[in-house]
Design a protein around this motif. Structure first.
Motif, PDB file in Angstrom:
ATOM      1  N   THR A 183       0.833  -1.198   0.000  1.00  0.00           N
ATOM      2  CA  THR A 183       0.000   0.000   0.000  1.00  0.00           C
ATOM      3  C   THR A 183       0.869   1.250   0.000  1.00  0.00           C
ATOM      4  N   ARG A 187       1.131   4.215  -2.761  1.00  0.00           N
ATOM      5  CA  ARG A 187       0.925   5.622  -2.381  1.00  0.00           C
ATOM      6  C   ARG A 187       2.041   6.492  -2.941  1.00  0.00           C
ATOM      7  N   ASN A 219     -13.253   5.118  -0.360  1.00  0.00           N
ATOM      8  CA  ASN A 219     -12.538   4.894   0.887  1.00  0.00           C
ATOM      9  C   ASN A 219     -11.074   5.325   0.863  1.00  0.00           C
ATOM     10  N   GLU A 220     -10.484   5.354  -0.316  1.00  0.00           N
ATOM     11  CA  GLU A 220      -9.034   5.529  -0.376  1.00  0.00           C
ATOM     12  C   GLU A 220      -8.595   6.986  -0.372  1.00  0.00           C
ATOM     13  N   TYR A 268     -14.704   8.564   2.673  1.00  0.00           N
ATOM     14  CA  TYR A 268     -14.938   9.869   2.051  1.00  0.00           C
ATOM     15  C   TYR A 268     -16.184   9.862   1.180  1.00  0.00           C
TER      16      TYR A 268
ATOM     17  N   SER B 203      -8.052   7.300   5.558  1.00  0.00           N
ATOM     18  CA  SER B 203      -8.069   6.707   4.219  1.00  0.00           C
ATOM     19  C   SER B 203      -7.810   5.216   4.356  1.00  0.00           C
ATOM     20  N   LYS B 204      -8.646   4.383   3.715  1.00  0.00           N
ATOM     21  CA  LYS B 204      -8.408   2.947   3.853  1.00  0.00           C
ATOM     22  C   LYS B 204      -8.708   2.175   2.575  1.00  0.00           C
ATOM     23  N   THR B 205      -8.166   0.973   2.524  1.00  0.00           N
ATOM     24  CA  THR B 205      -8.444   0.080   1.400  1.00  0.00           C
ATOM     25  C   THR B 205      -8.485  -1.345   1.915  1.00  0.00           C
ATOM     26  N   ASP B 207      -8.462  -3.722  -0.699  1.00  0.00           N
ATOM     27  CA  ASP B 207      -8.397  -4.312  -2.036  1.00  0.00           C
ATOM     28  C   ASP B 207      -7.543  -5.570  -2.098  1.00  0.00           C
ATOM     29  N   ILE B 208      -6.538  -5.673  -1.226  1.00  0.00           N
ATOM     30  CA  ILE B 208      -5.676  -6.854  -1.273  1.00  0.00           C
ATOM     31  C   ILE B 208      -6.165  -7.874  -0.242  1.00  0.00           C
ATOM     32  N   GLN B 210      -8.827  -8.540   1.091  1.00  0.00           N
ATOM     33  CA  GLN B 210      -9.728  -8.035   2.120  1.00  0.00           C
ATOM     34  C   GLN B 210      -9.007  -7.614   3.399  1.00  0.00           C
ATOM     35  N   ASN B 211      -7.672  -7.393   3.293  1.00  0.00           N
ATOM     36  CA  ASN B 211      -6.925  -6.920   4.455  1.00  0.00           C
ATOM     37  C   ASN B 211      -7.007  -5.411   4.527  1.00  0.00           C
ATOM     38  N   LEU B 212      -7.343  -4.895   5.696  1.00  0.00           N
ATOM     39  CA  LEU B 212      -7.466  -3.446   5.838  1.00  0.00           C
ATOM     40  C   LEU B 212      -6.081  -2.807   5.919  1.00  0.00           C
ATOM     41  N   ALA B 213      -5.848  -1.809   5.070  1.00  0.00           N
ATOM     42  CA  ALA B 213      -4.622  -1.019   5.158  1.00  0.00           C
ATOM     43  C   ALA B 213      -5.031   0.441   5.147  1.00  0.00           C
ATOM     44  N   VAL B 214      -4.403   1.250   6.021  1.00  0.00           N
ATOM     45  CA  VAL B 214      -4.801   2.658   6.089  1.00  0.00           C
ATOM     46  C   VAL B 214      -3.766   3.536   5.395  1.00  0.00           C
ATOM     47  N   GLY B 215      -4.205   4.747   5.063  1.00  0.00           N
ATOM     48  CA  GLY B 215      -3.288   5.732   4.491  1.00  0.00           C
ATOM     49  C   GLY B 215      -2.911   5.446   3.056  1.00  0.00           C
ATOM     50  N   VAL B 216      -3.789   4.792   2.304  1.00  0.00           N
ATOM     51  CA  VAL B 216      -3.404   4.426   0.944  1.00  0.00           C
ATOM     52  C   VAL B 216      -3.213   5.656   0.067  1.00  0.00           C
TER      53      VAL B 216
END
Lengths: 472, 234
Positions: A183, A187, A219-220, A268, B203-205, B207-208, B210-216
């Motif tokens: 991730t 970014r 969300n991103e 968002y 900010s989150k995703t 997509d991979i 279904q694992n939550l990752a923040v700050g994408v």
């Protein structure tokens, strides 16, 4: 729309033989469904909201030309430029021309199914514009030269290891990178693109007629960046995205996030109305809204199919569909997979190019039950099947079998004759054809039933007057 | 596809659909309410559930809350405020706001170093760029209790990017601005603005796998300082 739906049966078979894919799709769809269930249980007015949403959509579609005119007027009042694109070619031409006129070399894109439908990336590339997908899932799909397999979660068909290898190869990151590291890499790479891009291209979840606004749910944060950083923002939306009133957002925002990802509210939600106002420190200087027809006005005028335009692209029907859950999205060969895709694809791309899709359903009805806007998908699939049969897009063997069946069903004598023939031929046929390819679709999982030795009619005639026909 | 123009098709569509029942727009009346104390509690709970960190304080405690939220940042890290006014408001207990060094216009975006914030002598400067600072500090127009959302409306003082580009976003929200729910917000008269942004958690995703990752793409950390500003505090 570029589609590969004719090959659904083969593609589905290949998907069924791929245990990794099966596992990935199963865990993703089950995860999404579990979160959705929890979110919906927390909202007692859910059924009421669904009915409101259905009624609002039905009303809007019935008055679409009025609302389109009014939306355009209101959006223009806030200095957005509105363009009606009759088909994909017109939409692509508008966007590529706009890019050319403004010397755009790099465009960033946030997730948009409708631009996938247009094949906009390819059109931009031909015009010399680099178009970069920025939703993490869509970016992975683009890097891999792949296609999205779910309308909400585009890469559910890929594992973390697949993605780590892809990033290592293309971006030089660690081949064993964790999800967090992947991730962070995305970014870093994409932030640089955002800061350089001269154009941002987005879709839109809703367009509010009353205010001329565009609503984007995400969300991103990539849609916020796409619509805030570059000098030009282009939003491409299907003409069915209109909602008449500002207050209608109360209904749709609650339904969409819960149905799609099981969230009460996504990270968002942006409500955008025209370019930046005088004095505002940032935001795009130009906003263009491309409203796409591409067959939608034909669907809107088709009373049997109109409701397919109610769809808010939440993906819940994909997650719950027993067919999608086995095959994944790629087998459908369309930008729009799953139950709603099986309705929408043949309507947009043409019956003959997607004749297999309306049959890719067991008609179990789970899609209709879960749909936040109550689209009667099974009934629509049946209507499409009928149209397909009437227009002759039926396999020759099936057409022949039905013709034979019809012949013997048209009169009592024929029926009796047919029954006799069947009792002769059938045991033979069952033995000789049971393993053959052209019937194996049936016989692989079921036995060919053998007809009874004597028909009910005959037993009745023989046993007339007796109380119990078993005493033979 | 037929050769008929789309407008004609839509007209025909309107004629046919108008005859069917159920094509009336259902009534939808929204009432604006003020949040009860219980609902303010709910805001704190829901924002935390969405992944934000919430700090509650009186105006006098704001600087402490600010330092607590940014405690991981190194001394030289730059913190950018949406206006000098907000910097001053956030550092109310710092003595510096009575000192020299505030030539910057009240509405102008400006920042200071973490070290200066900690020493209680923040010296605002214009030298920082949104794209490179460690944290952005903004106000918010509303909070929505039932989802833990903050609503930011673009204006002359409030851009879109300060709450978006830096890895950390800190929101200063007056408790009186917390509304019970989305309906109360939508019923509220809306100002003319090019962008209304609802922010719920970082900010989150997923997509991979279904694992939550923040700050994408947006901030990986969202801090909300909820300030109880009763009238007598001024």
């Amino acid at each position: 729309m570029e589609i590969f739906s004719e090959r659904f049966p083969q593609a589905a078979r290949a998907a069924l033989a791929d245990p990794a894919l099966q596992q990935a799709v199963k865990s993703a769809t089950e995860g999404l469904l579990a979160k959705r269930r929890q979110a919906v249980e927390g909202l007692p007015e859910w059924e009421n909201l669904r009915e409101m949403a259905r009624a609002i959509k039905a009303h809007t579609l019935a008055n679409l030309s009025t609302y389109l005119a009014r939306y355009t007027e209101n959006a223009r009042r806030h200095n957005a430029r509105v363009f009606f694109a009759r088909d994909a070619a017109a939409a692509n031409r508008y966007v590529t021309e706009l890019a050319r006129r403004n010397g755009v070399t790099l465009a960033v894109k946030s997730k948009s199914m409708v631009t996938e439908e247009l094949g906009l990336n390819a059109a931009l590339q031909r015009a010399g514009v680099e178009a970069v997908e920025t939703d993490l899932g869509e970016y992975i799909v683009q890097l891999a030269g792949d296609r999205p397999s779910h309308i909400v979660a585009p890469v559910i068909h890929k594992t973390r290891q697949d993605i780590a290898r892809l990033f290592a190869e293309r971006l030089g990151s660690d081949p064993d990178a964790s999800v967090e590291e992947l991730t962070r890499t995305a970014r870093r790479v994409l932030r640089e693109k955002f800061l350089r891009a001269q154009m941002g291209i987005s879709g839109g979840n809703f367009a509010v007629v009353e205010t001329g606004s565009l609503v984007i749910v995400e969300n991103e944060g990539n849609a916020r960046l796409t619509t805030s950083l570059p000098r030009i923002h282009v939003a491409v939306i299907g003409m069915e995205k209109l909602v008449p009133r500002w207050s209608d957002l109360l209904v749709f925002l609650q339904l969409l996030a819960r149905s799609a990802t099981g969230q009460k509210m996504t990270s968002y939600v942006s409500i955008l109305t025209g370019p930046k106002r005088p004095g505002e420190p940032d935001g795009p200087e130009e906003v263009h809204i491309v409203i796409l027809d591409n067959g939608r006005s034909v669907i809107a005028a088709d009373a049997e199919m109109r409701e397919s335009l109610h769809c808010i692209r939440c993906g819940a029907c994909l997650n719950v569909c027993p067919v999608y859950r086995q095959t994944g999205g790629h087998a459908y060969g369309s930008v729009y997979p799953g139950p709603i895709g099986s309705v929408f694809t043949p309507l947009v791309a043409g019956l003959s190019r997607a004749a297999a899709l309306p049959f890719a359903s067991s008609l179990c009805g789970a899609c209709e039950s879960i749909c936040p806007v109550k689209i009667p998908i099974p009934a629509m699939l049946l209507r499409l099947r009928k149209r397909i049969a009437q227009s002759g897009h039926v396999p020759a063997a099936e057409a022949a079998a039905i013709a034979v069946w019809k012949f013997f069903m048209l009169g009592p004598r024929r029926y009796a004759l047919g029954g006799r023939l069947l009792r002769w031929l059938h045991p033979l046929a069952a033995r000789r054809l049971g393993g053959r390819d052209w019937v194996s679709g049936w016989t692989q999982f079921r036995e060919l039933p053998l007809p009874a030795g004597e028909t009910f009619h005959r037993q009745w005639t023989k046993g007339r007057g007796r109380s119990s026909p078993e005493k033979r | 596809m037929s050769a008929e123009a789309p407008e004609d098709r839509l007209e025909k569509n309107a004629a046919s659909a108008g005859r069917e029942s159920g094509s009336r727009l259902p009534a939808l009346e929204l009432k604006a309410r003020d949040a009860t104390p219980l609902e303010r509690e709910r805001f704190v709970r829901e924002a935390a559930a969405a992944g934000a960190r919430v700090y509650r304080c009186r105006p006098a405690g704001m600087q402490t809350a600010l330092l607590e939220a940014l405690r991981g940042e190194p001394e030289e890290a730059a913190v950018l405020f949406e206006s000098r006014e907000l910097l001053q408001f956030a550092c109310l207990s710092a003595e510096t706001h009575r000192q020299a060094g505030w030539e910057i216009a009240a509405q102008q975006m400006c920042g200071c170093r973490m070290g200066d914030l900690r020493s209680g002598r923040p010296l605002p400067t214009l030298e920082f760029d949104i794209a490179t600072v460690a944290a952005g500090v903004t106000g918010a127009d509303f909070g929505l209790a039932d989802t833990g959302t903050v609503v930011l409306q673009a204006s002359r003082q409030r851009g879109r990017l300060l709450s978006l580009l830096p890895p950390v976003h800190l929101v200063i929200l007056e408790a009186a601005r917390v509304l019970p729910d989305l309906a109360s917000f939508l019923a509220h008269p809306r100002g003319e603005s090019s962008a209304l942004t609802f922010i719920t958690g970082p900010s989150k995703t997923a997509d991979i796998e279904q694992n939550l990752a923040v700050g994408v793409h947006g901030p990986g950390e969202l801090h909300i300082i909820l300030v109880e500003t009763a009238a007598q505090d001024y």
